[in-house]
Design a protein around this motif. Structure first.
Motif, PDB file in Angstrom:
ATOM      1  N   SER A 115      28.117  38.948 -45.867  1.00 60.73           N
ATOM      2  CA  SER A 115      28.209  40.356 -45.472  1.00 60.73           C
ATOM      3  C   SER A 115      29.349  41.061 -46.201  1.00 60.73           C
ATOM      4  O   SER A 115      29.206  42.210 -46.642  1.00 60.73           O
ATOM      5  N   THR A 116      30.470  40.372 -46.357  1.00 62.55           N
ATOM      6  CA  THR A 116      31.602  40.966 -47.080  1.00 62.55           C
ATOM      7  C   THR A 116      31.270  41.167 -48.553  1.00 62.55           C
ATOM      8  O   THR A 116      31.587  42.214 -49.137  1.00 62.55           O
ATOM      9  N   HIS A 119      28.808  44.074 -48.825  1.00 63.27           N
ATOM     10  CA  HIS A 119      29.443  45.349 -48.484  1.00 63.27           C
ATOM     11  C   HIS A 119      30.323  45.850 -49.629  1.00 63.27           C
ATOM     12  O   HIS A 119      30.228  47.027 -50.030  1.00 63.27           O
TER      13      HIS A 119
END
Length: 374
Positions: A115-116, A119
């Motif tokens: 997710s990081t 993102h």
């Protein structure tokens, strides 16, 4: 003060500490390879399943049938290169999504979660697109003339030399092009690192700084000041990854005649994974170099020399006059007729001290010195 570290070892430490980023990049690349080899497998099956020449690939690896199959794929009506060219945009998409997040995790203490990575990739997507376009443009302007001169040099060598001498003379030109290309790749890698570092700072409008042009000059200064340290490490890791792929590929080719296929596949994938790991190691070394040469240095308080008396209210500004003590009002001033002890003693009318005796009071202690002890 910024701590100076060995970028080779520190880059390895960053890569191992954010190892999930390497795993996610490998998984996405493997998925793309599997998707785009399905069509290649069907095309090769249509050619090789009904050919007697394919039997030479059963007991070993023969370059003749393999080269003939590749030529037939290119000459076929389906266009064997269509799938390979269509995979380039998807590869660039994965690159633009994973690499910015990886560099962000290298520069911060953020764990390399998927997710990081995604993102940060979305936040830096268009910035990395601009860097890629700038890389292609500048590389074409620099490497284009070199490739043209290499072609002329190869023609000159073919006319005047043969054998090993001709091979080595031609190889020198290709090595020169490779070295120049490696310098360009190292420079634009630093531009990407500084772009991510610049995005962590806010502008006056409280928005992240997305100006790629502000990362060009710092990357050039860092590369010029640390060229003798960064470029050999970059070349070593590049050659290490290439040597790993060549070694594993050669070993896999010798294992094609075995009845089991999975050892060959595992060995080939191991070589590709190590190649990817060395590339991320390069990113870690470049990040370490950029962290030791940051865009913004922490501001320090000015040291002001103290001259004369120190003002307790503003010790950093001794030039300011020391304020005089506040005068005591007249009605609070001690009258001279009052004794000093009475003014300082907080207890009014204290009791007089008891008189001292030469011996203990028998009425209190009940002690008779003449009486023998019992």
């Amino acid at each position: 003060m910024i701590e100076r570290r060995n970028i080779f070892l520190h880059g390895l430490f960053l890569t191992l500490r954010r190892f999930p980023a390497v795993l996610w990049a490998y998984i996405f690349n493997l998925a793309l390879a599997l998707v785009f080899t399905v069509r290649l497998h069907s095309q090769l099956s249509a050619i090789m399943d009904h050919s007697l020449a394919a039997q030479r690939l059963v007991g070993g690896f023969d370059l003749g049938p393999a080269a003939e199959a590749v030529l037939r794929l290119h000459d076929g009506p389906s266009g064997g290169t269509t799938g390979s060219f269509s995979s380039i945009p998807l590869y660039l998409l994965v690159y633009f999504l994973l690499i910015p997040g990886t560099l962000f995790c290298y520069q911060t203490k953020t764990p390399a979660r998927l997710s990081t990575l995604l993102h940060q990739g979305l936040l830096h997507f268009w910035r990395f697109v601009r860097i890629t376009l700038l890389t292609v443009l500048i590389s074409a302007l620099i490497l284009g003339p070199l490739v043209f001169l290499q072609g002329k040099w190869a023609e000159h060598v073919d006319k005047h030399a043969v054998g090993r001498h001709a091979f080595l003379a031609t190889l020198v030109g290709y090595v020169l092009i490779f070295l120049v290309a490696s310098i360009l790749r190292l420079y634009f890698d630093l531009v990407e690192v500084y772009t991510v570092q610049l995005g962590q700072h806010l502008r006056h409008n409280r928005k992240p700084d997305r100006r790629v042009r502000r990362a060009l000059a710092p990357a050039w200064r860092t590369l010029r000041a640390n060229f003798s340290q960064a470029w050999p490490i970059f070349l070593f890791l590049t050659l290490l990854g290439a040597a790993t792929v060549i070694l594993t590929a050669r070993t896999s080719m010798h294992m094609l005649a075995q009845p089991r296929v999975w050892p060959t596949v595992v060995l080939a994938q191991l070589g590709l994974f190590l190649l990817l790991f060395t590339r991320f190691w390069q990113r870690g070394a470049e990040t370490s170099l950029a962290l030791q040469n940051p865009l913004f240095h922490p501001a320090t308080l000015p040291i002001v020399p103290v001259v004369g008396k120190v003002n307790p209210i503003a010790p950093l500004h001794p030039s300011q006059p020391i304020p005089s003590p506040t005068p005591i009002p007249t009605h609070e001033t001690r009258q001279p007729s009052q004794p000093l002890a009475q003014t300082l003693d907080p207890i009014p009318n204290p009791e007089p001290p008891s008189p001292s005796l030469d011996e203990p009071d028998p009425g209190v202690f009940h002690h008779d010195p003449t009486k023998p002890p019992q």
